[in-house]
Each structure stands twice: as C-alpha cells, then as structure tokens.
Design a protein around this motif. Structure first.
Motif, PDB file in Angstrom:
ATOM      1  N   ARG A  50       0.834  -1.208   0.000  1.00  0.00           N
ATOM      2  CA  ARG A  50       0.000   0.000   0.000  1.00  0.00           C
ATOM      3  C   ARG A  50       0.866   1.254   0.000  1.00  0.00           C
ATOM      4  NH1 ARG A  50      -3.166  -3.034   3.724  1.00  0.00           N
ATOM      5  NH2 ARG A  50      -2.221  -1.915   5.479  1.00  0.00           N
ATOM      6  N   VAL A  51       1.989   1.198   0.707  1.00  0.00           N
ATOM      7  CA  VAL A  51       2.927   2.320   0.722  1.00  0.00           C
ATOM      8  C   VAL A  51       3.451   2.587  -0.689  1.00  0.00           C
ATOM      9  CG1 VAL A  51       5.237   3.037   1.481  1.00  0.00           C
ATOM     10  CG2 VAL A  51       3.617   2.071   3.136  1.00  0.00           C
ATOM     11  N   ILE A  52       3.895   1.530  -1.375  1.00  0.00           N
ATOM     12  CA  ILE A  52       4.416   1.682  -2.733  1.00  0.00           C
ATOM     13  C   ILE A  52       3.358   2.280  -3.646  1.00  0.00           C
ATOM     14  CG2 ILE A  52       5.285   0.446  -4.762  1.00  0.00           C
ATOM     15  CD1 ILE A  52       6.523  -1.595  -2.790  1.00  0.00           C
ATOM     16  N   HIS A  53       2.138   1.755  -3.551  1.00  0.00           N
ATOM     17  CA  HIS A  53       1.059   2.248  -4.410  1.00  0.00           C
ATOM     18  C   HIS A  53       0.727   3.709  -4.103  1.00  0.00           C
ATOM     19  CE1 HIS A  53      -2.600   2.202  -6.800  1.00  0.00           C
ATOM     20  NE2 HIS A  53      -3.241   2.732  -5.769  1.00  0.00           N
ATOM     21  N   ALA A  54       0.636   4.047  -2.829  1.00  0.00           N
ATOM     22  CA  ALA A  54       0.247   5.406  -2.448  1.00  0.00           C
ATOM     23  C   ALA A  54       1.282   6.434  -2.893  1.00  0.00           C
ATOM     24  CB  ALA A  54       0.050   5.484  -0.933  1.00  0.00           C
ATOM     25  N   VAL A  55       2.555   6.143  -2.677  1.00  0.00           N
ATOM     26  CA  VAL A  55       3.604   7.094  -3.047  1.00  0.00           C
ATOM     27  C   VAL A  55       3.759   7.177  -4.560  1.00  0.00           C
ATOM     28  CG1 VAL A  55       6.071   7.645  -2.835  1.00  0.00           C
ATOM     29  CG2 VAL A  55       4.805   6.791  -0.850  1.00  0.00           C
ATOM     30  N   ASP A  56       3.583   6.057  -5.239  1.00  0.00           N
ATOM     31  CA  ASP A  56       3.670   6.044  -6.702  1.00  0.00           C
ATOM     32  C   ASP A  56       2.634   6.979  -7.330  1.00  0.00           C
ATOM     33  OD1 ASP A  56       4.564   5.093  -9.277  1.00  0.00           O
ATOM     34  OD2 ASP A  56       2.757   3.866  -9.355  1.00  0.00           O
ATOM     35  N   GLN A  57       1.487   7.148  -6.673  1.00  0.00           N
ATOM     36  CA  GLN A  57       0.437   8.001  -7.210  1.00  0.00           C
ATOM     37  C   GLN A  57       0.811   9.479  -7.203  1.00  0.00           C
ATOM     38  OE1 GLN A  57      -2.459   6.586  -8.613  1.00  0.00           O
ATOM     39  NE2 GLN A  57      -1.113   4.838  -8.253  1.00  0.00           N
ATOM     40  N   ARG A  58       1.742   9.877  -6.331  1.00  0.00           N
ATOM     41  CA  ARG A  58       2.039  11.298  -6.207  1.00  0.00           C
ATOM     42  C   ARG A  58       3.515  11.654  -6.398  1.00  0.00           C
ATOM     43  NH1 ARG A  58       0.891   9.540  -0.750  1.00  0.00           N
ATOM     44  NH2 ARG A  58       2.660   9.897   0.666  1.00  0.00           N
ATOM     45  N   HIS A  59       4.349  10.677  -6.693  1.00  0.00           N
ATOM     46  CA  HIS A  59       5.778  10.959  -6.895  1.00  0.00           C
ATOM     47  C   HIS A  59       6.142  10.803  -8.368  1.00  0.00           C
ATOM     48  CE1 HIS A  59      10.141  10.880  -6.424  1.00  0.00           C
ATOM     49  NE2 HIS A  59       9.943  11.380  -5.212  1.00  0.00           N
ATOM     50  N   PRO A  60       7.022  11.657  -8.895  1.00  0.00           N
ATOM     51  CA  PRO A  60       7.398  11.557 -10.319  1.00  0.00           C
ATOM     52  C   PRO A  60       8.024  10.227 -10.719  1.00  0.00           C
ATOM     53  CG  PRO A  60       8.066  13.681  -9.413  1.00  0.00           C
ATOM     54  CD  PRO A  60       7.627  12.849  -8.247  1.00  0.00           C
ATOM     55  N   VAL A  61       8.818   9.612  -9.829  1.00  0.00           N
ATOM     56  CA  VAL A  61       9.451   8.337 -10.180  1.00  0.00           C
ATOM     57  C   VAL A  61       8.380   7.253 -10.302  1.00  0.00           C
ATOM     58  CG1 VAL A  61      11.022   6.519  -9.405  1.00  0.00           C
ATOM     59  CG2 VAL A  61      11.669   8.914  -9.118  1.00  0.00           C
ATOM     60  N   HIS A  62       8.394   6.554 -11.427  1.00  0.00           N
ATOM     61  CA  HIS A  62       7.439   5.471 -11.680  1.00  0.00           C
ATOM     62  C   HIS A  62       7.901   4.223 -10.938  1.00  0.00           C
ATOM     63  CE1 HIS A  62       4.626   2.866 -13.630  1.00  0.00           C
ATOM     64  NE2 HIS A  62       5.556   2.202 -14.303  1.00  0.00           N
ATOM     65  N   CYS A  63       7.033   3.677 -10.070  1.00  0.00           N
ATOM     66  CA  CYS A  63       7.383   2.521  -9.246  1.00  0.00           C
ATOM     67  C   CYS A  63       6.697   1.263  -9.763  1.00  0.00           C
ATOM     68  CB  CYS A  63       6.967   2.765  -7.798  1.00  0.00           C
ATOM     69  SG  CYS A  63       7.720   4.235  -7.055  1.00  0.00           S
ATOM     70  N   VAL A  64       7.459   0.171  -9.850  1.00  0.00           N
ATOM     71  CA  VAL A  64       6.940  -1.118 -10.306  1.00  0.00           C
ATOM     72  C   VAL A  64       7.246  -2.163  -9.239  1.00  0.00           C
ATOM     73  CG1 VAL A  64       7.060  -2.913 -12.074  1.00  0.00           C
ATOM     74  CG2 VAL A  64       7.331  -0.500 -12.719  1.00  0.00           C
ATOM     75  N   SER A  65       6.215  -2.829  -8.712  1.00  0.00           N
ATOM     76  CA  SER A  65       6.417  -3.892  -7.733  1.00  0.00           C
ATOM     77  C   SER A  65       6.764  -5.184  -8.463  1.00  0.00           C
ATOM     78  CB  SER A  65       5.151  -4.095  -6.897  1.00  0.00           C
ATOM     79  OG  SER A  65       4.850  -2.931  -6.168  1.00  0.00           O
ATOM     80  N   ASN A  66       7.847  -5.846  -8.001  1.00  0.00           N
ATOM     81  CA  ASN A  66       8.284  -7.050  -8.717  1.00  0.00           C
ATOM     82  C   ASN A  66       9.305  -7.792  -7.876  1.00  0.00           C
ATOM     83  OD1 ASN A  66       8.313  -8.834 -10.867  1.00  0.00           O
ATOM     84  ND2 ASN A  66       9.858  -7.702 -12.009  1.00  0.00           N
ATOM     85  N   TYR A  67       9.686  -8.978  -8.340  1.00  0.00           N
ATOM     86  CA  TYR A  67      10.771  -9.737  -7.712  1.00  0.00           C
ATOM     87  C   TYR A  67      11.774 -10.144  -8.779  1.00  0.00           C
ATOM     88  CZ  TYR A  67      13.561 -13.431  -5.751  1.00  0.00           C
ATOM     89  OH  TYR A  67      14.631 -14.185  -5.356  1.00  0.00           O
ATOM     90  N   LEU A  68      13.036  -9.928  -8.484  1.00  0.00           N
ATOM     91  CA  LEU A  68      14.108 -10.344  -9.395  1.00  0.00           C
ATOM     92  C   LEU A  68      15.160 -11.103  -8.609  1.00  0.00           C
ATOM     93  CD1 LEU A  68      14.617  -7.053 -11.417  1.00  0.00           C
ATOM     94  CD2 LEU A  68      13.404  -9.085 -12.160  1.00  0.00           C
ATOM     95  N   GLY A  69      15.745 -12.138  -9.229  1.00  0.00           N
ATOM     96  CA  GLY A  69      16.773 -12.912  -8.538  1.00  0.00           C
ATOM     97  C   GLY A  69      18.077 -12.903  -9.296  1.00  0.00           C
TER      98      GLY A  69
END
Length: 330
Positions: free
Chosen positions: A195-214
């Motif tokens: 929810r934090v990632i989603h909320a901040v992504d809505q109002r911050h210029p940097v585009h945030c993508v939730s994911n997992y990488l190994g």
C-alpha cells in the motif's frame, strides 16, 4: 439543421486559422542543440543481448521534443527537424538549450528494497570490528532488526521514508524503479508495504513497479558473453545504501568488466525490459514516455566516469523537469 451546419462550418473555419494551428503546435518540452542525444535504441528493441549490448544509438547535434501528453514526439538531428513545417511553427512550454550537453534516457533501477524503517548504522561499526553477519543477527541486528521496526511502523511513516528515498534516486537520474516489499514476513505488514508503494507512486514523479528479481550470484560479464540480456539495479536496502545508478554503472564497469555502453544499456532498456515496461521506458524513441536526463558534458560517458558526483544538470519525467542541478522542482 441549417443552424447546426452553419455552426459546424464556422468551427471548421476557426480550426483552419493560423491561431489554431499555433495552439495545435504547442509542445511541453524541447531540449535543442545537444552535443549527443543518446537514444540507446532506435528500432523499438525491448532489450539488448550479447554484442548488441555494446551498441548504443547516439545522434550528434540532436534535439528531443516531448508533447503535452508527456510522450516523445521527436528525437532527431537539429538540421533534419528544422526542415519540417510542424517544427518551424512549434512553441514549447520548456525550451532548453542543450549546447555542450548530452541527453540520456531516464535511468531504470531494476532491483530495490526501498520500503522499511529502522537505522542499522551501528551494524556497520560491528562489521568493521570483525563481526560476521550471523554474529550481528544474534546480537539482535540484521534483517530481523529491520522486520521488527517495519512491522511496528505506521503506514504514514513508511510513506515519508519511501518518498525521501525516491527523491534521492531522482537526483541521480532514476525515473523508474522496481520496488519490493519483503520486510514484513507476514501478510498484514507485506500488504502495508505494498500500500505504501502504491500510495507514493500516485504522487511521486518516479514510476514505481512492484516485482521480484533474482540471479544475484552470476557475474554479469559471463551472462553477456552467453547472450543473456543483463539489467542493473542498485539493490538498495538497509544493509547496502546505494541510490545512485551512475555509481552502480561505474561499479559494473570496474568490477564486472562491462563496457560503459553495456552498463548504460543495462541501466535503461534492459532494466525496463526486466520489469515489463520497455514498451514505454528505457530509450528515447518516438511514442515513449519523455523521461530523460541532461548531462552537463559533451560526452555522455561522464555520467559513468564521474561516478560519485555525476554532472547531471536536469532530470525530467514525462517531459516535465523535476530536478535541476540537484534541486527538486516539484
């Protein structure tokens, strides 16, 4: 019906006037006369692998134009644009002289852990004194320390910390970042972090993508030689404070024997491809989002060469300037 036809005819005539054509030719941003316009890709590639990673598309004496919708309208040589009628009558909200500078795609950080709380600086002193990770853990530190603090933090506190970290990333040219949860270890806290990632992504210029990488343990050079598209990420987390992709690119060159071209590709189009957004980000091509970095140097490589204090003059997201000479504009 006659009145409607007359009205439509009148509107059509108005649309054909020079005044309307000027309105239709207004664009958000132009960066003109750049010594180098580094597209990275020019053929719609979604990633580069093998020898192609060392091939970066660069336009000398180039101009970048971003439309009012935040997407790239043109990335061409100045002399070619000056021949085009639409460009001759165009006006720009932001008109930037890029003389003696280089334009790069906004950087894409392909691997971060940016949502957490709890200061672990004391652990660094312990490690310098010879403590192993398990000894730090047994003393109440390590990931367990971060989990306890993150679990107890309110969402508002985590949002504030996350925003501050994105601000710092943006100063170093990052315009898109993969962002993980992971410091909850139970459903409620993991959901809070998302929810934090989603909320901040809505109002911050940097585009945030939730994911997992190994795939942390395989040297990048071997992967490139094997024909695998390699992406770079800062791996920012409580145990590794690095929010600068120019620094990461420099480390990739020095420690993993990547060329500067390969490092740039890995921090732009390949990182974008690794998180599923190469169709809109990662290169400066017509139709893509106008996320770009202006480097105060005639050769773009200075952003890698001057790793800890890169000469980043301007960062723009969707064509809108968001950071100039290290100062946030939004």
């Amino acid at each position: 019906n006659g009145n409607k036809v007359a009205a439509i005819f009148a509107i059509s005539k108005e649309f054909c006037t020079p005044r309307y054509r000027v309105i239709m030719s207004k664009f958000l941003t132009r960066v003109r006369n750049a010594a180098q316009l580094v597209q990275v890709c020019a053929q719609g590639e979604r990633s580069k692998a093998g020898k192609a990673m060392d091939d970066v598309c660069v336009i000398t004496d180039g101009t970048l134009v971003v439309g009012l919708d935040g997407n790239i309208v043109a990335a061409e040589k100045d002399e070619e644009l000056l021949k085009q009628a639409w460009y001759q009558q165009a006006s720009f909200i932001h008109d930037i002289d890029g003389s003696g500078m280089s334009i790069l795609p906004g950087f894409v950080d392909g691997h971060t852990h940016p949502v957490w709380s709890g200061d672990r600086v004391h652990e660094f002193a312990m490690k310098l004194a010879g403590a192993t990770y398990m000894e730090v853990h047994e003393a109440g530190g390590g990931i367990g320390f971060t989990v306890r603090h993150t679990v107890s933090s309110e969402q508002a506190e985590l949002e504030t910390l996350f925003k501050e970290r994105l601000d710092r990333m943006m100063r170093f040219g990052t315009t898109t970042a993969e962002c993980k949860s992971g410091y909850g270890l139970e459903a409620d806290t993991e959901m809070k972090m998302l929810r934090v990632i989603h909320a901040v992504d809505q109002r911050h210029p940097v585009h945030c993508v939730s994911n997992y990488l190994g795939a942390h343990s395989v040297p990048a050079r071997k992967l490139i030689d094997a024909g695998v598209p390699v992406a770079l990420g800062s791996d920012y987390n409580p145990n590794a404070h690095c929010l600068s992709l120019p620094h990461v690119m420099n480390l990739a060159c020095v420690l993993m024997r990547m060329t500067m071209n390969e490092a740039l590709v890995a921090a732009t189009i390949n990182a974008a491809g690794s998180i599923g957004c190469a169709d809109t980000r990662g290169s400066l091509e017509k139709g893509k989002r106008g996320d770009f970095v202006v480097v105060a140097a005639r050769k773009w490589e200075h952003v890698v060469y001057e790793q800890c204090d890169p000469p980043i003059h301007l960062v723009a997201v969707g064509g809108e300037p968001v950071c100039r000479d290290g100062r946030l504009l939004l």
